[in-house]
Enzyme design. Sequence first.
Site, PDB file in Angstrom:
ATOM      1  N   ASP A  13     -44.428  51.313  37.142  1.00 37.13           N
ATOM      2  CA  ASP A  13     -45.355  50.957  36.264  1.00 37.13           C
ATOM      3  C   ASP A  13     -44.898  50.365  35.386  1.00 37.13           C
ATOM      4  OD1 ASP A  13     -45.912  53.329  38.115  1.00 37.13           O
ATOM      5  OD2 ASP A  13     -45.764  54.528  36.901  1.00 37.13           O
TER       6      ASP A  13
ATOM      7  N   LYS B 149     -45.240  45.261  37.663  1.00 39.76           N
ATOM      8  CA  LYS B 149     -44.412  44.147  38.011  1.00 39.76           C
ATOM      9  C   LYS B 149     -45.610  43.344  38.854  1.00 39.76           C
ATOM     10  CE  LYS B 149     -42.583  48.038  40.206  1.00 39.76           C
ATOM     11  NZ  LYS B 149     -42.757  49.036  39.192  1.00 39.76           N
TER      12      LYS B 149
ATOM     13  N   HIS C 177     -49.416  49.504  42.019  1.00 41.79           N
ATOM     14  CA  HIS C 177     -49.772  48.446  41.441  1.00 41.79           C
ATOM     15  C   HIS C 177     -50.324  47.601  41.395  1.00 41.79           C
ATOM     16  CE1 HIS C 177     -45.158  47.772  43.323  1.00 41.79           C
ATOM     17  NE2 HIS C 177     -45.106  48.808  42.779  1.00 41.79           N
ATOM     18  N   THR C 178     -51.081  47.566  40.494  1.00 39.19           N
ATOM     19  CA  THR C 178     -51.662  47.177  39.222  1.00 39.19           C
ATOM     20  C   THR C 178     -52.553  45.591  39.539  1.00 39.19           C
ATOM     21  OG1 THR C 178     -52.525  49.109  38.450  1.00 39.19           O
ATOM     22  CG2 THR C 178     -54.476  47.453  38.117  1.00 39.19           C
TER      23      THR C 178
ATOM     24  N   ARG D  45     -31.906  58.697  61.710  1.00 40.12           N
ATOM     25  CA  ARG D  45     -31.557  57.979  62.889  1.00 40.12           C
ATOM     26  C   ARG D  45     -32.470  59.172  63.826  1.00 40.12           C
ATOM     27  NH1 ARG D  45     -25.962  57.477  62.484  1.00 40.12           N
ATOM     28  NH2 ARG D  45     -25.983  59.181  61.852  1.00 40.12           N
TER      29      ARG D  45
ATOM     30  N   THR E 184     -36.468  58.480  43.408  1.00 35.55           N
ATOM     31  CA  THR E 184     -36.806  57.974  44.614  1.00 35.55           C
ATOM     32  C   THR E 184     -35.562  57.826  45.248  1.00 35.55           C
ATOM     33  OG1 THR E 184     -38.752  56.816  45.765  1.00 35.55           O
ATOM     34  CG2 THR E 184     -37.056  55.679  44.690  1.00 35.55           C
TER      35      THR E 184
ATOM     36  N   THR F 274     -51.012  58.504  41.482  1.00 36.06           N
ATOM     37  CA  THR F 274     -51.650  60.046  41.678  1.00 36.06           C
ATOM     38  C   THR F 274     -52.629  60.415  39.991  1.00 36.06           C
ATOM     39  OG1 THR F 274     -50.039  60.637  39.862  1.00 36.06           O
ATOM     40  CG2 THR F 274     -49.426  60.814  42.913  1.00 36.06           C
ATOM     41  N   GLY F 275     -52.732  60.154  39.221  1.00 37.93           N
ATOM     42  CA  GLY F 275     -53.539  59.744  37.971  1.00 37.93           C
ATOM     43  C   GLY F 275     -52.855  60.564  36.993  1.00 37.93           C
TER      44      GLY F 275
ATOM     45  N   PRO G  54     -50.910  62.128  33.814  1.00 35.63           N
ATOM     46  CA  PRO G  54     -50.266  61.406  32.330  1.00 35.63           C
ATOM     47  C   PRO G  54     -48.574  60.587  32.463  1.00 35.63           C
ATOM     48  CG  PRO G  54     -51.118  63.638  32.263  1.00 35.63           C
ATOM     49  CD  PRO G  54     -51.390  63.101  33.435  1.00 35.63           C
ATOM     50  N   ARG G  55     -49.144  59.483  31.433  1.00 37.13           N
ATOM     51  CA  ARG G  55     -47.405  59.129  31.567  1.00 37.13           C
ATOM     52  C   ARG G  55     -46.571  59.433  30.619  1.00 37.13           C
ATOM     53  NH1 ARG G  55     -48.741  53.048  33.699  1.00 37.13           N
ATOM     54  NH2 ARG G  55     -49.445  53.790  36.416  1.00 37.13           N
TER      55      ARG G  55
HETATM   56  P1  GDP Z   1     -46.268  48.247  38.207  1.00 39.47           P
HETATM   57  O1  GDP Z   1     -46.276  49.543  39.352  1.00 39.47           O
HETATM   58  O2  GDP Z   1     -45.305  48.106  37.604  1.00 39.47           O
HETATM   59  O3  GDP Z   1     -47.400  47.638  38.912  1.00 39.47           O
HETATM   60  O4  GDP Z   1     -47.235  48.773  37.267  1.00 39.47           O
HETATM   61  P2  GDP Z   1     -48.875  49.281  37.070  1.00 39.47           P
HETATM   62  O5  GDP Z   1     -49.866  48.811  37.110  1.00 39.47           O
HETATM   63  O6  GDP Z   1     -48.477  50.932  37.954  1.00 39.47           O
HETATM   64  O7  GDP Z   1     -48.608  49.953  35.780  1.00 39.47           O
HETATM   65  C1  GDP Z   1     -49.078  48.876  34.445  1.00 39.47           C
HETATM   66  C2  GDP Z   1     -50.659  49.304  34.241  1.00 39.47           C
HETATM   67  O8  GDP Z   1     -50.768  48.266  32.620  1.00 39.47           O
HETATM   68  C3  GDP Z   1     -51.519  48.785  34.802  1.00 39.47           C
HETATM   69  O9  GDP Z   1     -52.533  49.484  34.608  1.00 39.47           O
HETATM   70  C4  GDP Z   1     -51.995  47.287  33.960  1.00 39.47           C
HETATM   71  O10 GDP Z   1     -53.147  47.218  34.533  1.00 39.47           O
HETATM   72  C5  GDP Z   1     -51.795  47.905  32.770  1.00 39.47           C
HETATM   73  N1  GDP Z   1     -50.849  46.042  32.648  1.00 39.47           N
HETATM   74  C6  GDP Z   1     -50.727  44.965  32.488  1.00 39.47           C
HETATM   75  N2  GDP Z   1     -49.970  44.238  31.342  1.00 39.47           N
HETATM   76  C7  GDP Z   1     -50.605  44.784  29.992  1.00 39.47           C
HETATM   77  C8  GDP Z   1     -50.564  44.135  28.762  1.00 39.47           C
HETATM   78  O11 GDP Z   1     -50.209  43.475  29.699  1.00 39.47           O
HETATM   79  N3  GDP Z   1     -52.131  44.624  28.819  1.00 39.47           N
HETATM   80  C9  GDP Z   1     -52.448  45.464  28.761  1.00 39.47           C
HETATM   81  N4  GDP Z   1     -53.120  45.881  27.835  1.00 39.47           N
HETATM   82  N5  GDP Z   1     -52.523  46.210  29.918  1.00 39.47           N
HETATM   83  C10 GDP Z   1     -52.044  46.054  30.764  1.00 39.47           C
HETATM   84  P1  IMO Z   2     -44.530  51.955  40.899  1.00 39.05           P
HETATM   85  O1  IMO Z   2     -44.529  50.637  42.283  1.00 39.05           O
HETATM   86  C1  IMO Z   2     -44.558  55.098  38.744  1.00 39.05           C
HETATM   87  C2  IMO Z   2     -41.736  58.669  40.888  1.00 39.05           C
HETATM   88  C3  IMO Z   2     -42.133  59.843  40.762  1.00 39.05           C
HETATM   89  C4  IMO Z   2     -41.528  60.353  40.702  1.00 39.05           C
HETATM   90  C5  IMO Z   2     -39.907  60.459  41.933  1.00 39.05           C
HETATM   91  C6  IMO Z   2     -39.847  60.258  43.222  1.00 39.05           C
HETATM   92  O2  IMO Z   2     -45.762  51.666  41.052  1.00 39.05           O
HETATM   93  O3  IMO Z   2     -43.855  51.983  39.614  1.00 39.05           O
HETATM   94  P2  IMO Z   2     -41.285  60.082  45.641  1.00 39.05           P
HETATM   95  O4  IMO Z   2     -42.705  60.168  45.805  1.00 39.05           O
HETATM   96  O5  IMO Z   2     -40.862  58.586  45.398  1.00 39.05           O
HETATM   97  O6  IMO Z   2     -40.213  60.613  46.499  1.00 39.05           O
HETATM   98  O7  IMO Z   2     -41.297  60.549  44.070  1.00 39.05           O
HETATM   99  O8  IMO Z   2     -40.924  58.657  41.421  1.00 39.05           O
HETATM  100  N1  IMO Z   2     -42.771  57.610  41.339  1.00 39.05           N
HETATM  101  C7  IMO Z   2     -43.055  56.232  40.376  1.00 39.05           C
HETATM  102  N2  IMO Z   2     -43.367  56.579  38.887  1.00 39.05           N
HETATM  103  N3  IMO Z   2     -43.977  54.626  39.592  1.00 39.05           N
HETATM  104  C8  IMO Z   2     -44.184  54.069  41.243  1.00 39.05           C
HETATM  105  O9  IMO Z   2     -44.215  53.019  41.571  1.00 39.05           O
HETATM  106  C9  IMO Z   2     -43.436  55.968  41.323  1.00 39.05           C
HETATM  107  N4  IMO Z   2     -43.058  55.980  42.624  1.00 39.05           N
HETATM  108  C10 IMO Z   2     -43.057  57.176  42.733  1.00 39.05           C
HETATM  109  O10 IMO Z   2     -43.541  59.989  39.912  1.00 39.05           O
HETATM  110  O11 IMO Z   2     -40.768  60.695  39.275  1.00 39.05           O
HETATM  111 MG    MG Z   3     -47.268  51.749  39.210  1.00 45.04          MG
END
Ligand code: GDP
Ligand code: IMO
Ligand code: MG
Length: 422
Positions: free
Chosen positions: A13, A16, A41-42, A142, A237, A299-300, A302-303
Amino acid sequence: MAVTAVVGAQYGDEGKGRIIDFLAGNSELVVRFQGGDNAGHTVINDLGKFQLHLVPSGIFNPTSNNLIGTGVVVNPDSLLSEIEALEGSGIDTSRLFVSDRAHMLLPHHATLDNIEEKRRGDQSIGTTSRGIGPAYREKTARTGVRLGDLNHPNYLRMRLELQLDQVNTILSNAGESKVDLEDLWSHCMNWADKLGDRIVDPIPLMKDAIQNDRNVLLEGQLGGMKDLDWGTYPFVTSSNPLASFASIGAGIPHHYITNVIGVTKAYGTSVGAGPFPGELDNEIGKKLRDIGEEYGVTTGRPRRTGWYDSVAVNHTIWLNGMTSLAITKLDVLDEFDEIKICYAYKLPNGNIIDFVPDTPVLDTIEPMYETWSGWNVSTADVRSWSDLPIQARKYLDRIKDLSGLPISYVSVGAKREAMFAT
Ligand code: GDP
Ligand code: IMO
Ligand code: MG
């Protein structure tokens, strides 16, 4: 021409998706190389706000080909609903393809994921419940079935029978109902019908891009600290989010991957169980979560939050062979008087280390911090390094020094344009 892997430098998160969306504008091909629909990925751009799970984040560039690579486990239902939602928002998905060698994550894999989590009891991982572990296990045992098998019905049926033979034993032992072959078969035929044209041999796509000197982006899922081999095992993972796996997962000789951008937040977060050194289970952690809107996309949940952990990031820098860092969410730190950086770990015996030890030891360390002044001014509209407040530049310079890498991008907001190259 450049081939660039974009990978998570922390626990996932990191942002990316938004970096890929930003860079996809001049890339011919964007490939997701591992993971499955556990990803969230947002991307926020002129076309709207999107939360991608399987579809590569380059989908918003109308001239990029987007490939779900061989290293991904693909839940076909999840992919179809994602395509439908994108199309419903007016996004053209005609250049979205999926590797014929990518494995199918089937509905019973999510059931198995939940059964296993329950069995682990207080050692549960906190997975996303998407079935990622069981799908990768099927692959390495396999007994997996692949997307390309949808084009070979007789073969697919034989493979499904083999898989169900084993899966149904586990399901009935756990008191769950067995998977009916005919039922699953009709799902498969539906998937074949709907996805058939998108299932391709990915090598020609890749060779074409490379031989024509095009830019290629390789999109990672999760972050290095949750890598199957080098993360906080077993709280990881079931795939390798490292750039070295991009070669396998995307189907490209490793020496073509010359740029590796490690995406890291200006602080730290993690979802799920397991070690997360320096977790701020207090008001500061809550403030980071509130301002950063740190809730899982998939999953919603809290991180968990913490300060920037340079030891963890340096671990993933080495493993990925990163060539630069992209720092996201700098703006989230705008309202802090003091900002800390973890620069080392202290072991229970008092020894100081600057590397990530294995999980049982990592669980016992105490993070060591240095403190930096906050800037207490909004960075949301900053679009160049020189316009950053001096304290923010000092903070980022320290991250640069600790990492030994240049910072290639800084983001100060979630929208595509809230980012600049340094
Ligand atoms: P990813 O899984 O690595 O693509 O990241 P996520 O989308 O799960 O989490 C990143 C969160 O931070 C998302 O809600 C984005 O919209 C938000 N985000 C990304 N870059 C920025 C930033 O520079 N500032 C703020 N405030 N939010 C950001
Ligand atoms: P992005 O690509 C954050 C975490 C889960 C758990 C562990 C294993 O958005 O960064 P899994 O379902 O893969 O077997 O879970 O990995 N996890 C993530 N945490 N962002 C993700 O993806 C995740 N994908 C899996 O919370 O700890
Ligand atoms: Mg993410």
